[in-house]
Design a protein around this motif. Sequence first.
Motif, PDB file in Angstrom:
ATOM      1  N   ASP A 128     -14.311   1.857  -7.442  1.00 33.69           N
ATOM      2  CA  ASP A 128     -13.904   2.665  -6.289  1.00 33.69           C
ATOM      3  C   ASP A 128     -14.146   1.921  -4.980  1.00 33.69           C
ATOM      4  O   ASP A 128     -13.341   2.015  -4.050  1.00 33.69           O
ATOM      5  CB  ASP A 128     -14.649   4.003  -6.275  1.00 33.69           C
ATOM      6  N   THR A 129     -15.230   1.170  -4.904  1.00 33.99           N
ATOM      7  CA  THR A 129     -15.530   0.401  -3.698  1.00 33.99           C
ATOM      8  C   THR A 129     -14.466  -0.661  -3.466  1.00 33.99           C
ATOM      9  O   THR A 129     -14.040  -0.884  -2.327  1.00 33.99           O
ATOM     10  CB  THR A 129     -16.933  -0.233  -3.804  1.00 33.99           C
ATOM     11  N   ALA A 130     -13.999  -1.287  -4.535  1.00 31.76           N
ATOM     12  CA  ALA A 130     -12.933  -2.288  -4.407  1.00 31.76           C
ATOM     13  C   ALA A 130     -11.660  -1.642  -3.858  1.00 31.76           C
ATOM     14  O   ALA A 130     -10.974  -2.218  -3.004  1.00 31.76           O
ATOM     15  CB  ALA A 130     -12.667  -2.947  -5.759  1.00 31.76           C
ATOM     16  N   LYS A 131     -11.329  -0.438  -4.330  1.00 32.18           N
ATOM     17  CA  LYS A 131     -10.156   0.276  -3.822  1.00 32.18           C
ATOM     18  C   LYS A 131     -10.329   0.635  -2.353  1.00 32.18           C
ATOM     19  O   LYS A 131      -9.393   0.503  -1.548  1.00 32.18           O
ATOM     20  CB  LYS A 131      -9.899   1.536  -4.638  1.00 32.18           C
ATOM     21  N   LEU A 132     -11.535   1.109  -1.986  1.00 31.30           N
ATOM     22  CA  LEU A 132     -11.811   1.449  -0.582  1.00 31.30           C
ATOM     23  C   LEU A 132     -11.646   0.225   0.308  1.00 31.30           C
ATOM     24  O   LEU A 132     -11.036   0.312   1.387  1.00 31.30           O
ATOM     25  CB  LEU A 132     -13.244   1.967  -0.429  1.00 31.30           C
ATOM     26  N   GLU A 133     -12.201  -0.889  -0.132  1.00 34.19           N
ATOM     27  CA  GLU A 133     -12.118  -2.113   0.668  1.00 34.19           C
ATOM     28  C   GLU A 133     -10.676  -2.565   0.838  1.00 34.19           C
ATOM     29  O   GLU A 133     -10.299  -3.063   1.897  1.00 34.19           O
ATOM     30  CB  GLU A 133     -12.970  -3.210   0.032  1.00 34.19           C
ATOM     31  N   ARG A 134      -9.864  -2.373  -0.184  1.00 38.92           N
ATOM     32  CA  ARG A 134      -8.440  -2.737  -0.089  1.00 38.92           C
ATOM     33  C   ARG A 134      -7.742  -1.882   0.974  1.00 38.92           C
ATOM     34  O   ARG A 134      -6.966  -2.388   1.790  1.00 38.92           O
ATOM     35  CB  ARG A 134      -7.778  -2.552  -1.453  1.00 38.92           C
TER      36      ARG A 134
ATOM     37  N   TYR B  95      -6.221  -3.170   4.621  1.00 38.00           N
ATOM     38  CA  TYR B  95      -4.847  -2.837   5.010  1.00 38.00           C
ATOM     39  C   TYR B  95      -4.825  -2.275   6.439  1.00 38.00           C
ATOM     40  O   TYR B  95      -4.023  -2.705   7.271  1.00 38.00           O
ATOM     41  CB  TYR B  95      -4.264  -1.830   4.020  1.00 38.00           C
ATOM     42  N   ILE B  96      -5.711  -1.357   6.715  1.00 37.33           N
ATOM     43  CA  ILE B  96      -5.753  -0.725   8.043  1.00 37.33           C
ATOM     44  C   ILE B  96      -6.232  -1.718   9.097  1.00 37.33           C
ATOM     45  O   ILE B  96      -5.708  -1.746  10.216  1.00 37.33           O
ATOM     46  CB  ILE B  96      -6.621   0.551   8.016  1.00 37.33           C
ATOM     47  N   GLN B  97      -7.203  -2.561   8.762  1.00 37.77           N
ATOM     48  CA  GLN B  97      -7.719  -3.525   9.735  1.00 37.77           C
ATOM     49  C   GLN B  97      -6.679  -4.573  10.128  1.00 37.77           C
ATOM     50  O   GLN B  97      -6.761  -5.144  11.209  1.00 37.77           O
ATOM     51  CB  GLN B  97      -8.983  -4.209   9.192  1.00 37.77           C
TER      52      GLN B  97
ATOM     53  N   PRO C  48       4.447  -2.721   3.212  1.00 32.87           N
ATOM     54  CA  PRO C  48       3.865  -2.262   1.948  1.00 32.87           C
ATOM     55  C   PRO C  48       2.664  -3.090   1.484  1.00 32.87           C
ATOM     56  O   PRO C  48       1.836  -2.610   0.726  1.00 32.87           O
ATOM     57  CB  PRO C  48       5.025  -2.371   0.957  1.00 32.87           C
ATOM     58  N   HIS C  49       2.560  -4.327   1.982  1.00 29.84           N
ATOM     59  CA  HIS C  49       1.446  -5.189   1.555  1.00 29.84           C
ATOM     60  C   HIS C  49       0.519  -5.531   2.709  1.00 29.84           C
ATOM     61  O   HIS C  49      -0.313  -6.427   2.577  1.00 29.84           O
ATOM     62  CB  HIS C  49       1.991  -6.476   0.934  1.00 29.84           C
TER      63      HIS C  49
ATOM     64  N   MET D 231       0.855  -1.172   0.000  1.00 26.94           N
ATOM     65  CA  MET D 231       0.000   0.000   0.000  1.00 26.94           C
ATOM     66  C   MET D 231       0.900   1.233   0.000  1.00 26.94           C
ATOM     67  O   MET D 231       1.813   1.330   0.799  1.00 26.94           O
ATOM     68  CB  MET D 231      -0.879  -0.032   1.239  1.00 26.94           C
ATOM     69  N   THR D 232       0.608   2.144  -0.879  1.00 25.07           N
ATOM     70  CA  THR D 232       1.413   3.359  -0.952  1.00 25.07           C
ATOM     71  C   THR D 232       0.679   4.507  -0.263  1.00 25.07           C
ATOM     72  O   THR D 232      -0.537   4.449  -0.048  1.00 25.07           O
ATOM     73  CB  THR D 232       1.688   3.755  -2.412  1.00 25.07           C
ATOM     74  N   LEU D 233       1.430   5.531   0.040  1.00 25.23           N
ATOM     75  CA  LEU D 233       0.844   6.731   0.636  1.00 25.23           C
ATOM     76  C   LEU D 233      -0.189   7.333  -0.312  1.00 25.23           C
ATOM     77  O   LEU D 233      -1.251   7.775   0.120  1.00 25.23           O
ATOM     78  CB  LEU D 233       1.940   7.737   0.958  1.00 25.23           C
TER      79      LEU D 233
END
Length: 135
Positions: free
Chosen positions: A72-78, A82-84, A133-134, A1-3
Amino acid sequence: MTLLELNEYGILKAHIEQCHDKIREISSRTIRSPIIDTSGISNSPSARNPVEERYIKDMAEREKYERLIAEDTAKLERIERYIQRIKDRRTKMIFEMHIYDNVKFWKIAMKLGGNNSESSVKQIFYRYIDNHPHG
């Protein structure tokens, strides 16, 4: 995951809402009737049926917005996955406040209290991204 991907979170949420607004707008002007032929083949004696043409155009536009919402929903879920996956509670709180709620680092430091400063909160945030990063 990038900034860059993480910082896209708020933009994605806003874009999804904008697409939902467009779909509501399309739905409000779309005539739903069994007499409208949406096959694209006109049954009328004239070569053009503007009502059917408008309906077909509206449905294509609606599908476009639904596709954008799905992407966009797929990106949000990703981003949310990552945060979870962050195990450290303090680090997870920093990410949730900064990414989900768009809270600035200095405010996060104030909310966390203790010996946390803006620079220490930033360091925790950026170091986690560099080391994971992943996820």
